[in-house]
Design a protein around this motif. Structure first.
Motif, mmCIF file in Angstrom:
data_model
loop_
_atom_site.group_PDB
_atom_site.id
_atom_site.type_symbol
_atom_site.label_atom_id
_atom_site.label_comp_id
_atom_site.label_asym_id
_atom_site.label_seq_id
_atom_site.Cartn_x
_atom_site.Cartn_y
_atom_site.Cartn_z
ATOM 1 N N ARG A 16 -52.092 22.653 -8.062
ATOM 2 C CA ARG A 16 -52.320 23.033 -9.458
ATOM 3 C C ARG A 16 -53.651 22.430 -9.900
ATOM 4 O O ARG A 16 -54.011 21.304 -9.498
ATOM 5 C CB ARG A 16 -51.185 22.486 -10.329
ATOM 6 N N ALA A 17 -54.375 23.156 -10.731
ATOM 7 C CA ALA A 17 -55.735 22.749 -11.100
ATOM 8 C C ALA A 17 -55.790 21.311 -11.625
ATOM 9 O O ALA A 17 -56.651 20.519 -11.209
ATOM 10 C CB ALA A 17 -56.301 23.730 -12.118
ATOM 11 N N ALA A 18 -54.863 20.967 -12.507
ATOM 12 C CA ALA A 18 -54.903 19.634 -13.124
ATOM 13 C C ALA A 18 -54.691 18.547 -12.070
ATOM 14 O O ALA A 18 -55.394 17.527 -12.064
ATOM 15 C CB ALA A 18 -53.840 19.538 -14.207
ATOM 16 N N ALA A 19 -53.758 18.795 -11.145
ATOM 17 C CA ALA A 19 -53.460 17.797 -10.116
ATOM 18 C C ALA A 19 -54.653 17.607 -9.181
ATOM 19 O O ALA A 19 -54.991 16.482 -8.792
ATOM 20 C CB ALA A 19 -52.221 18.224 -9.333
ATOM 21 N N VAL A 20 -55.314 18.701 -8.829
ATOM 22 C CA VAL A 20 -56.463 18.602 -7.919
ATOM 23 C C VAL A 20 -57.610 17.872 -8.614
ATOM 24 O O VAL A 20 -58.271 17.011 -8.024
ATOM 25 C CB VAL A 20 -56.893 20.002 -7.412
ATOM 26 N N ARG A 21 -57.832 18.161 -9.896
ATOM 27 C CA ARG A 21 -58.889 17.470 -10.661
ATOM 28 C C ARG A 21 -58.652 15.963 -10.666
ATOM 29 O O ARG A 21 -59.577 15.168 -10.591
ATOM 30 C CB ARG A 21 -58.906 17.971 -12.103
ATOM 31 N N GLU A 22 -57.393 15.590 -10.761
ATOM 32 C CA GLU A 22 -57.055 14.174 -10.786
ATOM 33 C C GLU A 22 -57.241 13.512 -9.427
ATOM 34 O O GLU A 22 -57.623 12.355 -9.328
ATOM 35 C CB GLU A 22 -55.593 14.007 -11.207
ATOM 36 N N ALA A 23 -56.987 14.290 -8.382
ATOM 37 C CA ALA A 23 -56.988 13.723 -7.022
ATOM 38 C C ALA A 23 -58.391 13.538 -6.462
ATOM 39 O O ALA A 23 -58.599 12.723 -5.565
ATOM 40 C CB ALA A 23 -56.163 14.607 -6.097
ATOM 41 N N VAL A 24 -59.354 14.308 -6.931
ATOM 42 C CA VAL A 24 -60.684 14.239 -6.321
ATOM 43 C C VAL A 24 -61.738 13.868 -7.364
ATOM 44 O O VAL A 24 -61.527 14.047 -8.566
ATOM 45 C CB VAL A 24 -61.084 15.581 -5.639
ATOM 46 N N THR A 25 -62.858 13.363 -6.868
ATOM 47 C CA THR A 25 -63.958 13.013 -7.764
ATOM 48 C C THR A 25 -64.993 14.130 -7.750
ATOM 49 O O THR A 25 -65.499 14.487 -6.688
ATOM 50 C CB THR A 25 -64.634 11.709 -7.273
ATOM 51 N N VAL A 26 -65.264 14.680 -8.909
ATOM 52 C CA VAL A 26 -66.299 15.711 -9.010
ATOM 53 C C VAL A 26 -67.524 15.063 -9.650
ATOM 54 O O VAL A 26 -67.423 14.444 -10.709
ATOM 55 C CB VAL A 26 -65.797 16.897 -9.868
ATOM 56 N N THR A 27 -68.665 15.167 -8.964
ATOM 57 C CA THR A 27 -69.897 14.563 -9.505
ATOM 58 C C THR A 27 -70.880 15.670 -9.881
ATOM 59 O O THR A 27 -70.594 16.857 -9.667
ATOM 60 C CB THR A 27 -70.565 13.671 -8.437
ATOM 61 N N GLY A 28 -72.011 15.263 -10.394
ATOM 62 C CA GLY A 28 -73.053 16.224 -10.734
ATOM 63 C C GLY A 28 -73.572 16.971 -9.508
ATOM 64 O O GLY A 28 -74.121 18.069 -9.597
ATOM 65 N N GLU A 29 -73.391 16.356 -8.353
ATOM 66 C CA GLU A 29 -73.846 16.962 -7.090
ATOM 67 C C GLU A 29 -72.874 18.037 -6.581
ATOM 68 O O GLU A 29 -73.237 18.852 -5.753
ATOM 69 C CB GLU A 29 -73.926 15.892 -5.982
ATOM 70 N N ILE A 79 -49.936 29.435 -5.484
ATOM 71 C CA ILE A 79 -50.013 28.420 -6.536
ATOM 72 C C ILE A 79 -50.682 29.077 -7.744
ATOM 73 O O ILE A 79 -51.818 29.555 -7.657
ATOM 74 C CB ILE A 79 -50.846 27.198 -6.076
ATOM 75 N N GLU A 80 -49.955 29.144 -8.849
ATOM 76 C CA GLU A 80 -50.527 29.720 -10.073
ATOM 77 C C GLU A 80 -51.451 28.679 -10.708
ATOM 78 O O GLU A 80 -51.152 27.483 -10.680
ATOM 79 C CB GLU A 80 -49.408 30.067 -11.069
ATOM 80 N N HIS A 81 -52.541 29.149 -11.260
ATOM 81 C CA HIS A 81 -53.539 28.276 -11.889
ATOM 82 C C HIS A 81 -53.884 27.099 -10.960
ATOM 83 O O HIS A 81 -53.609 25.942 -11.248
ATOM 84 C CB HIS A 81 -53.040 27.777 -13.257
ATOM 85 N N GLY A 82 -54.467 27.442 -9.837
ATOM 86 C CA GLY A 82 -54.686 26.435 -8.802
ATOM 87 C C GLY A 82 -56.150 26.200 -8.459
ATOM 88 O O GLY A 82 -57.048 26.937 -8.886
ATOM 89 N N SER A 83 -56.365 25.163 -7.671
ATOM 90 C CA SER A 83 -57.716 24.802 -7.216
ATOM 91 C C SER A 83 -57.679 24.395 -5.748
ATOM 92 O O SER A 83 -56.631 23.999 -5.227
ATOM 93 C CB SER A 83 -58.271 23.634 -8.021
ATOM 94 N N VAL A 84 -58.849 24.508 -5.117
ATOM 95 C CA VAL A 84 -59.012 24.057 -3.733
ATOM 96 C C VAL A 84 -60.208 23.105 -3.713
ATOM 97 O O VAL A 84 -61.309 23.488 -4.115
ATOM 98 C CB VAL A 84 -59.293 25.252 -2.788
ATOM 99 N N ALA A 85 -59.974 21.863 -3.270
ATOM 100 C CA ALA A 85 -61.081 20.906 -3.170
ATOM 101 C C ALA A 85 -61.535 20.826 -1.722
ATOM 102 O O ALA A 85 -60.726 20.874 -0.794
ATOM 103 C CB ALA A 85 -60.634 19.539 -3.665
#
Ligand SMILES: [Zn+2]
Length: 412
Positions: free
Chosen positions: A45-58, A28-34
Motif C-alpha cells: 500500500r502506498a502509505a506503507a511503502v512511503r514509510e518503509a523507504v527513504t525518498v530523497t531529492g535524488e 494491491i489497491e492504491h499501491g507503490s513499488v520501491a
C-alpha cells in the motif's frame, strides 16, 4: 519509486500457477513499488511503502495515479533474429493458396534460411535490434531468442553470437536457445541422418557455451520423436536444457517426450492428448501456447485450454515472433488472442505472460512477479484494470517501462 498506482498487479508467489484466478494476480489497491539499484525493495500500500523507504531529492518518482503497475512481460518463445519477411506468403495464404504451392514458389521456411545466409552480421543485428526495440516499447523486458534459420555450423553459431551481442547491448534480457533442429537444410535433402549426425556431434558441442536451451521442431515432416529425443539428450549432455516445439499439427507424443527428457517447456500443443498433458504436469514441464500462429497461418485453429485446466498444467503465452507463422512483437496482442479465441480468463492470460512465462525459461526466481528482492522490471499502464490490456486489442497501453531499475526513455 513508482507510487500511488490505482492497482499494483504483483502476481506474487514463486513458481508457475495452473488455473490462475483473480486472487493469483496479487492486486494491491492504491499501491507503490520501491526500487533500489536493480532490485525491488518494497511493494505494498502506498502509505506503507512511503514509510518503509527513504525518498530523497535524488530519487526518481513516477506518479502512477489513475494507472496500473505490473511486472514486465516475459516472452518465452521467439525467433526474432531473421532476415527479410514473408508478407507476400501471408497474402497468398489468406486467399487460400496451399502451403505446398507457396513452397514451390520459393516460400516457406527455406526462403528465410536463404535470406539469413545471405545477410551480413550487421544486417541481421540491425533487423533483430529493430524488433527488440518494438518489443521493449510493447512492454517485454525479458525475451527468449532462438537460432534456427542458419542450419549450418557457421550460420547457427553466428546466430547465437549475434543474439548474445544484442543481449549485452540492448536494455532487455535475452535468453539464447539453439534450434539447429528447426528443419533439414536443402543441402541435406535425402540425407536426414547426415544432418542429425552433424547436429549431435558437431553443432551441439559448439553451441553449448552460447545457448541456455536446446530446442527441436518435433513434428511430422521435420524431426520425429526418436530423432528429437536423440538431439535433446545430446544437448542435455552438453549442458543445454531441453525445450520443444511439439504437438502443433499431428500428435506425436511430444508432451510425453518433454517430460521424459526433463524439458523446461513444450510449446504449441494444439493437438496434445490428455495423457501428454498429464505427463507434462507430472514432470514439471510448462505448456507454452502461441496463439499468434492462428493469425499468421490464418488457420482458424488454436489450443484447447480445457485440456490444460483439466490436467492442472501451468500455461505460458509467447509471441513466437517469426516471419512465417506469427510476426508480432506484442505480448498484449497475444493476451487478446488468448482471452478472445482460446477463452483463457484474464488472470490466466496475465500469469501466462509473466509468472508462468518466467518459469518457461527457468527465470522464475528473478522475473515475472513484483516482489521484494526480484529484478525491478515493471510496466506502468495508462489503464488501471488488468482486463483493459486484452480488452483494448491492438493498442499499446504501456506508458513507462522500468527494466533492472532503469526508467527507459519515454516512447512518445
Ligand atoms: Zn517457434
Amino acid at each position: 519509486m513508482i507510487e500511488n498506482a490505482d492497482r499494483v498487479v504483483t502476481l506474487a508467489g514463486n513458481g508457475p500457477v495452473a488455473n490462475a484466478g483473480w486472487d493469483d494476480l496479487g492486486i494491491i489497491e492504491h499501491g507503490s513499488v520501491a526500487i533500489a539499484g536493480e532490485t525491488i525493495t518494497a511493494v505494498g500500500r502506498a502509505a506503507a511503502v512511503r514509510e518503509a523507504v527513504t525518498v530523497t531529492g535524488e530519487s526518481c518518482v513516477i506518479d502512477a495515479r489513475g494507472r496500473m503497475v505490473t511486472p514486465g512481460f516475459v516472452d518465452p518463445h521467439t525467433h526474432f533474429l531473421f532476415a527479410g519477411n514473408r508478407a507476400e506468403e501471408y497474402g497468398m495464404r489468406v486467399e487460400g493458396v496451399p502451403y505446398q504451392k507457396i513452397r514451390e514458389q520459393g516460400g516457406g521456411i527455406r526462403s528465410t534460411v536463404r535470406a539469413f545466409r545471405e545477410a551480413t552480421d550487421d544486417e541481421l543485428a540491425d533487423a533483430g535490434r529493430a524488433r527488440l526495440s518494438m518489443m521493449l516499447r510493447a512492454g517485454t523486458t525479458t525475451v527468449e531468442g532462438k537460432s534456427g534459420y542458419g542450419l549450418s555450423m557457421a550460420d547457427e553459431i553466428r546466430a547465437l553470437r549475434i543474439i548474445r551481442k544484442l543481449g549485452e547491448e540492448m536494455p532487455l534480457s535475452i535468453v539464447p536457445t539453439f534450434l539447429g533442429a528447426h528443419d533439414i537444410p536443402p543441402e541435406f535433402d535425402g540425407d536426414r541422418a547426415g544432418y542429425i549426425d552433424l547436429l549431435v556431434h558437431k553443432m551441439i558441442p559448439e553451441a553449448s557455451g552460447l545457448a541456455v536451451f536446446c530446442d527441436v521442431f518435433c513434428e511430422q515432416g521435420y524431426f520425429d520423436r526418436e530423432e528429437s529425443k536423440r538431439i535433446l539428450l545430446a544437448g542435455r549432455d552438453h549442458g543445454m536444457i531441453p525445450k520443444l516445439h511439439a504437438e502443433e499439427f499431428v500428435p506425436m507424443g511430444g508432451g510425453e517426450l518433454a517430460a521424459e527428457v526433463g524439458a523446461v517447456s513444450a510449446d504449441h500443443l494444439l493437438v496434445i492428448t490428455d495423457e501428454g498433458v498429464a505427463a507434462m504436469a507430472k514432470g514439471g514441464v510448462i505448456g507454452v501456447l502461441l496463439p499468434g500462429t492462428t493469425i499468421g497461418l490464418a488457420s482458424g485453429r488454436w489450443a484447447d485450454i480445457e485440456k490444460f485446466r483439466r490436467g492442472g498444467l501451468p500455461v505460458a503465452l509467447a509471441t513466437d515472433c517469426n516471419p512465417g507463422s506469427s510476426y508480432t512483437v506484442s505480448q498484449a496482442a497475444v493476451m487478446s488472442l488468448a482471452c478472445s479465441l482460446l477463452k483463457m480468463t484474464v488472470p490466466e492470460a496475465w500469469a501466462g505472460v509473466t509468472r508462468n512465462a518466467a518459469a518457461a525459461i527457468g527465470l522464475q526466481e528473478r522475473v515475472g512477479t513484483l516482489e521484494t528482492g526480484k529484478n525491478a522490471d515493471c510496466l506502468v499502464f495508462s489503464e488501471n484494470h488488468p482486463a483493459a490490456v486484452p480488452y483494448r486489442f491492438g493498442q499499446n497501453l504501456v506508458d513507462f517501462v522500468v527494466r533492472d531499475g532503469n526508467l527507459l526513455p519515454s516512447f512518445d
